[in-house]
Design a protein around this motif. Structure first.
Motif, short mmCIF file in Angstrom:
data_model
loop_
_atom_site.label_atom_id
_atom_site.label_comp_id
_atom_site.label_asym_id
_atom_site.label_seq_id
_atom_site.Cartn_x
_atom_site.Cartn_y
_atom_site.Cartn_z
N SER A 83 0.85 -0.85 -0.05
CA SER A 83 0.09 0.04 0.20
C SER A 83 1.27 0.96 -0.06
O SER A 83 2.37 1.03 0.48
CB SER A 83 -0.90 0.18 1.20
OG SER A 83 -0.31 -0.10 2.37
N ILE A 84 0.25 2.45 -0.39
CA ILE A 84 1.02 3.54 0.09
C ILE A 84 0.04 4.66 -0.15
O ILE A 84 -1.62 4.75 0.03
CB ILE A 84 2.22 4.08 -1.43
CG1 ILE A 84 2.16 5.05 -1.53
CG2 ILE A 84 -0.03 3.65 -2.95
CD1 ILE A 84 3.26 5.24 -3.33
N ILE A 85 0.64 5.97 0.56
CA ILE A 85 0.39 7.33 1.57
C ILE A 85 0.89 7.97 0.00
O ILE A 85 2.29 8.19 0.98
CB ILE A 85 0.23 6.95 3.05
CG1 ILE A 85 -0.38 6.24 3.55
CG2 ILE A 85 -0.74 8.27 3.15
CD1 ILE A 85 0.15 6.56 4.86
N VAL A 86 -0.02 8.58 -0.47
CA VAL A 86 0.75 9.90 -1.61
C VAL A 86 0.97 10.83 -0.85
O VAL A 86 0.15 11.34 0.11
CB VAL A 86 0.25 9.39 -2.16
CG1 VAL A 86 -0.05 8.46 -3.73
CG2 VAL A 86 -1.39 10.48 -2.43
N GLN A 87 1.95 11.51 -1.60
CA GLN A 87 2.59 13.02 -0.99
C GLN A 87 1.25 13.87 -0.87
O GLN A 87 0.44 14.23 0.06
CB GLN A 87 3.32 13.67 -2.47
CG GLN A 87 3.88 14.52 -1.85
CD GLN A 87 4.97 15.28 -2.52
OE1 GLN A 87 5.60 15.02 -3.42
NE2 GLN A 87 5.12 17.08 -1.83
N GLU A 88 0.20 13.76 -1.80
CA GLU A 88 -0.54 14.78 -2.33
C GLU A 88 -1.64 13.81 -1.68
O GLU A 88 -2.32 12.97 -1.28
CB GLU A 88 -1.24 15.44 -3.55
CG GLU A 88 0.06 16.22 -4.11
CD GLU A 88 0.41 17.11 -2.97
OE1 GLU A 88 0.10 18.34 -2.52
OE2 GLU A 88 2.08 17.83 -3.40
N LEU A 89 -3.16 14.39 -2.63
CA LEU A 89 -4.58 13.64 -1.40
C LEU A 89 -4.87 12.42 -1.95
O LEU A 89 -4.78 12.61 -3.56
CB LEU A 89 -5.70 14.90 -1.89
CG LEU A 89 -5.90 15.89 -0.70
CD1 LEU A 89 -7.41 16.67 -0.85
CD2 LEU A 89 -6.46 15.02 0.95
N SER A 162 -3.05 -4.46 7.19
CA SER A 162 -2.40 -5.37 7.54
C SER A 162 -1.01 -6.00 6.33
O SER A 162 -0.84 -7.10 6.31
CB SER A 162 -2.43 -6.28 8.41
OG SER A 162 -2.81 -6.11 9.60
N PRO A 163 -0.70 -4.21 5.58
CA PRO A 163 -0.06 -4.87 4.27
C PRO A 163 1.49 -5.37 4.69
O PRO A 163 1.74 -5.17 5.55
CB PRO A 163 0.41 -3.86 4.02
CG PRO A 163 -0.47 -2.49 4.40
CD PRO A 163 -1.30 -3.15 5.81
N LYS A 164 2.06 -6.20 4.09
CA LYS A 164 3.37 -6.59 4.35
C LYS A 164 4.35 -4.85 3.89
O LYS A 164 5.21 -5.02 5.00
CB LYS A 164 3.74 -7.24 2.97
CG LYS A 164 3.33 -8.94 3.09
CD LYS A 164 3.42 -9.74 2.23
CE LYS A 164 3.03 -11.01 2.19
NZ LYS A 164 2.54 -12.18 0.88
N VAL A 165 3.34 -4.25 2.77
CA VAL A 165 4.75 -2.94 3.11
C VAL A 165 4.30 -1.77 2.81
O VAL A 165 3.09 -1.70 1.78
CB VAL A 165 5.59 -3.48 1.62
CG1 VAL A 165 6.27 -1.94 1.10
CG2 VAL A 165 6.22 -4.22 1.32
N VAL A 166 4.22 -0.85 3.03
CA VAL A 166 3.60 0.29 3.80
C VAL A 166 4.68 1.52 2.61
O VAL A 166 5.57 1.72 3.56
CB VAL A 166 2.62 0.51 4.40
CG1 VAL A 166 2.68 1.93 4.66
CG2 VAL A 166 1.67 -0.49 5.56
N VAL A 167 4.50 1.97 1.95
CA VAL A 167 5.28 3.49 1.53
C VAL A 167 4.81 4.42 2.39
O VAL A 167 3.03 4.90 1.97
CB VAL A 167 5.11 3.44 -0.53
CG1 VAL A 167 5.81 4.13 -0.29
CG2 VAL A 167 5.70 1.80 -0.79
N ILE A 168 5.16 5.82 2.84
CA ILE A 168 4.47 6.84 2.97
C ILE A 168 5.57 7.55 1.90
O ILE A 168 6.91 8.00 2.81
CB ILE A 168 5.48 7.06 4.63
CG1 ILE A 168 4.08 5.46 5.54
CG2 ILE A 168 4.76 8.35 4.69
CD1 ILE A 168 4.64 5.62 6.54
N ASP A 169 5.00 8.12 1.63
CA ASP A 169 5.70 9.43 0.54
C ASP A 169 5.26 11.06 0.60
O ASP A 169 4.20 10.99 0.32
CB ASP A 169 5.27 9.45 -0.80
CG ASP A 169 5.79 9.98 -2.09
OD1 ASP A 169 6.38 10.37 -1.64
OD2 ASP A 169 5.63 9.53 -2.94
N GLU A 170 6.00 11.64 1.53
CA GLU A 170 5.66 13.25 1.71
C GLU A 170 5.05 12.77 2.68
O GLU A 170 4.33 14.16 3.22
CB GLU A 170 6.38 13.41 0.08
CG GLU A 170 7.76 13.66 0.77
CD GLU A 170 8.83 14.69 1.60
OE1 GLU A 170 8.28 15.07 2.24
OE2 GLU A 170 9.27 14.82 0.98
N THR A 171 3.56 12.86 3.63
CA THR A 171 3.19 12.76 4.66
C THR A 171 3.06 12.86 5.64
O THR A 171 2.43 13.99 5.50
CB THR A 171 2.32 11.07 4.75
OG1 THR A 171 2.12 10.65 3.74
CG2 THR A 171 0.94 11.40 5.43
#
Length: 500
Positions: A83-89, A162-171
């Motif tokens: 999963s990813i939490i992107v920088q913008e909305l 509970s993802p195996k990989v979480v990407v947090i991009d400039e959050t």
């Protein structure tokens, strides 16, 4: 040897002639927070976007727990445990909070072809409560919530399964300190569960304090991976830019007299429920800073000055008596505004760089005959983009393909081209690397010296201290009182004391 959770192997991605990611290979371990850093345009977000299906890679592979994964979109990525939490909305307007949390996973609530909305809302409310976000209600439309709250909702959306990989991009740049602490808490939980966090940030002190290892990209090329405990911020900066980078990128002048000439007067400005009875004057050639906690009202104040708050009360008046009560009038009378919410309010994300730069200046570019000539528009856009050193294929490239820092350069290019006299900058260096920050600070200083007047709204205390002639602290939607004047003895604690 730690267990490898994810491998990027020889990943490449190009946009036209720009090689955004070039044969990048990195191992990410189970149970770690792995920092990914680099200057704007270094390829870190692009690499993660290819992992999560936002972009398709040109070549290379991703191996998750020994299995090669190929995802075409974020829903497929979620099903693979990424999963990813992107920088913008990363939430969609027009949907409820619950619909956003379970976007792409609605089939969980469908039986015999009928969606059980009540069950979806109930489970989303339980998740929000579990995360400590009880004040957010799952049945509400997402548009009721501000930028920061929507980022908190994204945390739930991206981690509840509970993802195996979480990407947090400039959050973290979009969050208050309280919001950041919530995010850190969930990063720690993900790590303790044996999963992997890939953490992208330009705040190097944050990277060193929260990450186990840090990988550095430069111009799309992998440089090195280091243990966070073994390096300093200066070490990381050198890896990022390939040379030593000096610290002196704020203004170094002190004692200059602020001009007596008032160019803008704000009187008793109120936006119901957000800001209350705010008054101040902006002087010619000064940088006036506004600081405070995230919910203090300073971001809405920037919109109010620009005529973008339609329920605003009070007055915003230029020196010649012109009252600014609409965006059109603000632009006509040489006021510019760069929003904190860059992608939704400062640029047209799915238009070209050239169109974005030219947009505020169309009247001038059309001349007395109001006829737009393509060649003239292109020359104007290319000149402004070149002056801001935008990293691009050409001005026909879509803004959506740019890094956060280059998007911000486009925002500034459009208003510099307009030659606006008053510039409202809300969080101008949010999500910007240290080198581009230095460029923006130098640009602000040059504009100030040329008689332009700047309102800078920022949650970064040191840039307020380093760049402003005066600082006004907002608290609970009001001016907290005493102004802080530019002074080499001014400290972070002086500002914090007035914020809390």
């Amino acid at each position: 040897m730690p267990d490898v959770r994810l491998q990027a192997i020889d990943v490449c991605k190009t946009f036209g002639v720009i090689k955004a990611v070039q044969n990048v290979s990195i191992d990410f371990y189970k149970g770690e927070v792995h920092g990914l850093i680099g200057e704007n345009g270094s390829g870190k977000s692009t690499l993660m976007h290819t992992l999560t299906g936002i972009f398709s890679s040109d070549s290379g592979r991703f191996i998750l727990d020994g299995k090669e994964v190929h995802v075409k979109n974020q829903v497929e990525a979620n099903k693979e445990g990424i999963s990813i939490i992107v920088q913008e909305l990363g939430t969609l307007s027009g949907l409820t909070v619950a619909e956003n949390i379970f976007l792409g996973h609605e089939d969980r609530f469908v039986k015999f072809g009928i969606k059980n909305t009540n069950a979806m809302v109930k489970e989303a409310d339980e998740l929000l409560k579990k995360y400590g976000f009880e004040r957010i209600h799952a049945a509400d439309m997402i548009d009721r919530y501000n930028f920061e709250d929507r980022k908190l909702i994204e945390i739930v959306k991206s981690t509840y399964f509970s993802p195996k990989v979480v990407v947090i991009d400039e959050t973290t740049t979009a969050l208050s300190q309280e919001g950041r602490e919530e995010l850190y808490k969930h990063m720690k939980r993900i790590k303790e569960e044996g999963n992997t966090v890939i953490f992208i940030s330009h705040d190097l002190s944050e990277v060193l304090s929260k990450c186990d290892r840090v990988s550095v990209l430069r111009d799309g090329v992998y440089i090195d991976t280091v243990n966070a405990a073994d390096v300093t911020e200066d070490d990381l900066k050198k890896l990022m830019v390939g040379r030593e980078l000096g610290e002196h990128y704020y203004r170094e002048d002190y004692g200059e007299k602020i001009s007596d000439e008032v160019v803008l007067t704000v009187r008793n400005v109120t936006v119901p429920g957000i800001i209350h009875d705010v008054s101040f004057e902006l002087h010619k050639g000064e940088i006036l800073g506004f600081g405070g906690l995230s919910e203090c009202g300073m971001h809405e104040l920037g919109k109010a000055v620009f005529g973008a708050s339609y329920d605003r009360e009070g007055s915003v008046t230029l020196a010649d008596g012109t009252e600014i009560d609409s965006i059109i009038k603000a632009i006509k009378h040489s006021i510019a505004y760069a929003s904190k919410d860059r992608d939704n309010e400062s640029i047209v994300i799915n238009e070209s760089i050239g169109d974005n730069i030219c947009l505020p200046s169309l009247d001038e570019l059309g001349g007395s005959a109001h006829v737009l000539i393509d060649k003239k528009l292109k020359e104007f856009a290319e000149k402004q983009a070149k002056e801001m050193n935008v990293k691009m294929v050409d001005t026909e490239q879509f803004v959506s393909e740019l890094s956060g820092g280059n998007k911000q350069k486009v925002v500034l290019a459009r208003w510099i081209g307009k030659n606006s006299d008053i510039i409202v900058l809300d969080s101008p260096t949010r999500g910007i690397d240290v080198k581009v920050k230095a460029d923006i600070y130098a640009l602000m200083d040059e504009m100030r010296k040329n008689g332009k007047s700047i309102i800078m709204i920022s949650e970064e205390i040191m840039e307020l201290i380093g760049m402003c002639d005066r600082i006004i602290i907002m608290k609970d939607g009001r001016n907290s009182g005493e102004e802080l004047l530019r002074n080499p003895e001014l400290t972070e604690n002086d500002l914090i004391a007035k914020m809390v």
